[in-house]
Enzyme design. Structure first.
Site, PDB file in Angstrom:
ATOM      1  N   ARG A  81      -9.217  -1.808   4.604  1.00 33.34           N
ATOM      2  CA  ARG A  81      -7.778  -0.779   3.921  1.00 33.34           C
ATOM      3  C   ARG A  81      -9.204  -0.240   2.948  1.00 33.34           C
ATOM      4  O   ARG A  81      -9.955  -0.978   2.102  1.00 33.34           O
ATOM      5  CB  ARG A  81      -6.788  -1.194   3.640  1.00 33.34           C
ATOM      6  CG  ARG A  81      -5.720  -1.311   4.440  1.00 33.34           C
ATOM      7  CD  ARG A  81      -4.768  -2.379   4.507  1.00 33.34           C
ATOM      8  NE  ARG A  81      -5.110  -3.006   4.213  1.00 33.34           N
ATOM      9  CZ  ARG A  81      -3.829  -3.928   3.167  1.00 33.34           C
ATOM     10  NH1 ARG A  81      -2.875  -3.917   3.490  1.00 33.34           N
ATOM     11  NH2 ARG A  81      -4.563  -5.157   3.434  1.00 33.34           N
ATOM     12  N   CYS A  88      -8.471   8.164   7.776  1.00 33.30           N
ATOM     13  CA  CYS A  88      -8.792   7.588   9.351  1.00 33.30           C
ATOM     14  C   CYS A  88      -7.315   8.084   9.789  1.00 33.30           C
ATOM     15  O   CYS A  88      -7.118   8.244  10.646  1.00 33.30           O
ATOM     16  CB  CYS A  88      -8.401   5.810   8.698  1.00 33.30           C
ATOM     17  SG  CYS A  88      -9.540   5.353   8.646  1.00 33.30           S
ATOM     18  N   GLY A 123       7.513   8.507   0.937  1.00 28.26           N
ATOM     19  CA  GLY A 123       6.358   8.601   0.293  1.00 28.26           C
ATOM     20  C   GLY A 123       5.892  10.432  -0.198  1.00 28.26           C
ATOM     21  O   GLY A 123       6.621  10.600   0.784  1.00 28.26           O
TER      22      GLY A 123
END
Ligand code: UDX
Length: 429
Positions: free
Chosen positions: A154, A260, A253
Site C-alpha cells: 500500500r 490501484c 468516507g
C-alpha cells in the site's frame, strides 16, 4: 541474486530498493531519463516513508543501479521483474503496451536463461501473452520461464508492506522458476502460496476488488445510517467483531481513490466482460463510490446553503494520508464540483500540494491548515492526516467566518464538536 526491475513506479522502485537492501544486486530500468538521473543522485521521485533513506544507503553501498538501458539489465540479471505501468485505456481496460514492449526487448537482449516475473497488476492471461511474445522474438531460442508474483503493498506504508507481507504469491510453471523465487523470498520468512500463473494473476485482481467492495459496502451503510440516525462506526465495529468479516477496510468516507482500486476495478470489470461474465457486483461497487463523492458535495451544499461566492478550506488532498499521490483522489472531483458552483477553494496538504497544483489550477494552496482556514466559510476534511486530528479547534473556530466543519473522514468526535459550538457534519454518524 542479480535482479533487474523494469519500471520505477511505486511497485518497481520499492521492489528494487528493498531487494537491494536485502543484499541482492539490483538494476532498475526506466525509459524516463529525467527520473533515472534523479534516482542515480538518490532523489526519490515520490513521497514514501523510509524509501529515500533506503535508496541512498543502497546506492552508496553499490547494490542498486539505475539505468535507461534495458539491455544492460537483461544481460546482467538472471531474474527480471516487469513492473511497468498498466494505465487504464478510455474504456477502462488495462493498457498493456508497456508490458508488451518490455517483453519484446527482453527477448532481443537475453543471452542465457532468464526468469521473467510479472509484478505489475495485469489482467489474467497476461503471463501467457508475455510468454508468447518472448518466444516469438527470442530468435536464439534461449531458455526462459515466466512467473507471476503480484505485489500487495500500500502507498504510505510501501516499504514495510513489501518487507513484511502477509503473504507472498508466486504463480509458476516450472520447478526451476519456483526454486529461484523461493531463494529470493525465503529470507522474508513469510507464508508463500505457490500456484499456477493465471490463479496468481487473479488473486491480485480479486483481492483489490474485494477490498473495494468492503469500502463501498460500508459507504452504502453510512447512507442508511444517516437516514435513520444510526452510527456507521458502531455498525462497522459490531460487524468487524465477527472474525469472518474483520475490522479493517470498513471506514466510511468520501470514497476510495488512488491508482490501484479505481483502475483495477474497472480493468477487472472489462476482463470479465471480455470472457463472457457480467460482473454486476463490481459495477455497483464503482457506482456507489461515485455516488459517495456526490453525496459529500451535497453535504457541503446543505451545510453552506449557498455555495456560490463562499470560500471553502480543504484540508487534505491526497487520496489517503502519508502519500503525495493525487491520482484518482476523491478531492479532485469534489473540488471541481464546488468550483463549478462558484466556490473559492483554499487548500492545504502536508505532502500532495505540488502534485495537486498540476491538476487543480484555481485552488489557492496554503502553507498550513490555519492559513487555509482563515477567513473561510467552512473547513472540509478530505484526507485523514494525523496532524489534522491534533489541530487547535478553538483557533480554527476563531479563524473561520462561520463555525462549519464538514468531516469526510470522521476524525473528530461529534459530541465534542457540538459542545465547542461547531456546526459539524460527518459521514454516517
Ligand atoms: C491498495 C491495496 O490496499 C494494496 O494491497 C494494493 O497493492 C494497491 O491498492 P493503496 O491504493 O495504496 O493500496 O491504498 P489503500 O490503503 O488500500 O486505500 C485505498 C483507498 O481506499 C483510499 O482512498 C482510502 O482512503 C480508501 N479506504 C480504505 C476507505 O475509504 N476506507 C477504508 O476502510 C480503507
Amino acid at each position: 541474486m542479480k535482479i533487474c526491475v523494469v519500471g520505477t513506479g511505486y511497485v518497481g522502485l520499492v521492489t528494487g530498493t528493498c531487494f537491494a537492501d536485502l543484499g541482492n544486486d539490483v538494476i532498475c530500468v526506466d525509459i524516463d531519463k529525467e527520473k533515472i538521473e534523479k534516482l542515480q543522485k538518490g532523489i526519490c521521485p515520490i513521497y514514501e516513508p523510509g524509501l529515500e533513506e533506503l535508496l541512498r544507503r543502497n546506492l552508496k553501498e553499490g547494490r542498486l543501479f539505475f539505468t535507461t538501458d534495458l539491455g544492460h539489465g537483461t544481460e546482467n540479471s538472471e531474474v527480471i521483474f516487469i513492473a511497468v505501468g498498466t494505465p487504464p485505456k478510455q474504456n477502462g481496460e488495462a493498457d498493456l503496451s508497456f508490458v508488451e514492449d518490455v517483453s519484446r526487448k527482453i527477448a532481443h537482449t537475453m543471452k542465457s536463461y532468464r526468469l521473467i516475473i510479472e509484478k505489475s497488476t495485469v489482467p489474467v492471461q497476461t503471463g501467457e501473452w508475455v510468454k508468447r511474445t518472448i518466444s516469438r522474438y527470442n530468435t536464439h531460442k534461449i531458455d526462459f520461464d515466466v512467473a507471476s508474483n503480484p505485489e500487495f503493498l500500500r502507498e504510505g506504508s510501501a516499504v514495510s508492506d513489501f518487507l513484511k507481507p502477509e503473504r507472498i504469491v508466486i504463480g509458476v510453471e516450472s520447478e526451476r522458476a519456483k526454486k529461484i523465487l523461493f531463494e529470493l523470498y525465503g529470507p522474508f520468512g513469510r507464508p508463500i502460496l505457490v500456484t499456477d500463473i493465471k490463479s496468481a494473476e487473479l488473486i491480485k485482481h480479486a483481492s483489490n476488488s474485494f477490498l473495494a467492495t468492503k469500502i463501498s459496502f460500508i459507504n452504502a451503510i453510512s447512507v442508511i445510517c444517516e437516514k435513520v440516525g444510526a452510527n456507521v462506526e458502531k455498525v462497522a465495529e459490531g460487524m468487524g467483531m465477527d472474525n469472518r468479516i474483520g475490522q479493517s477496510f470498513l471506514k466510511a468516507g468520501v470514497g476510495f481513490g488512488g491508482f490501484c482500486f479505481p483502475k483495477d476495478l474497472s480493468a477487472f470489470i472489462r476482463i470479465s466482460e471480455k470472457i463472457g461474465y457480467d460482473f454486476g457486483l463490481l459495477r455497483e461497487v464503482e457506482a456507489i463510490n461515485e455516488e459517495q463523492k456526490k453525496n459529500f458535495v451535497k453535504k457541503i451544499e446543505s451545510a453552506l446553503w449557498v455555495v456560490s461566492g463562499k470560500t471553502i478550506a480543504i484540508l487534505g488532498l491526497a487520496f489517503k494520508p502519508n502519500t503525495d499521490d493525487m491520482r484518482f483522489a476523491p478531492s479532485i472531483d469534489i473540488i471541481r464540483q464546488l468550483e463549478t458552483e462558484g466556490a473559492k477553494i483554499k487548500a492545504f496538504d502536508p505532502q500532495a500540494m505540488g502534485k495537486a497544483a498540476e491538476i487543480l489550477k484555481d485552488v489557492e494552496f496554503c502553507d498550513g491548515p490555519y492559513e487555509a482556514v482563515e477567513g473561510a466559510d467552512a473547513m472540509v476534511i478530505m484526507t485523514e492526516w494525523n496532524e489534522f486530528r491534533e489541530l487547535d479547534l478553538n483557533k480554527i473556530k476563531n479563524l473561520l467566518n462561520a463555525p462549519i466543519v464538514i468531516d469526510g473522514r470522521n476524525i473528530y468526535d461529534p459530541e465534542k464538536m457540538k459542545k465547542m459550538g461547531f456546526n459539524y457534519f460527518c459521514i454516517g454518524r
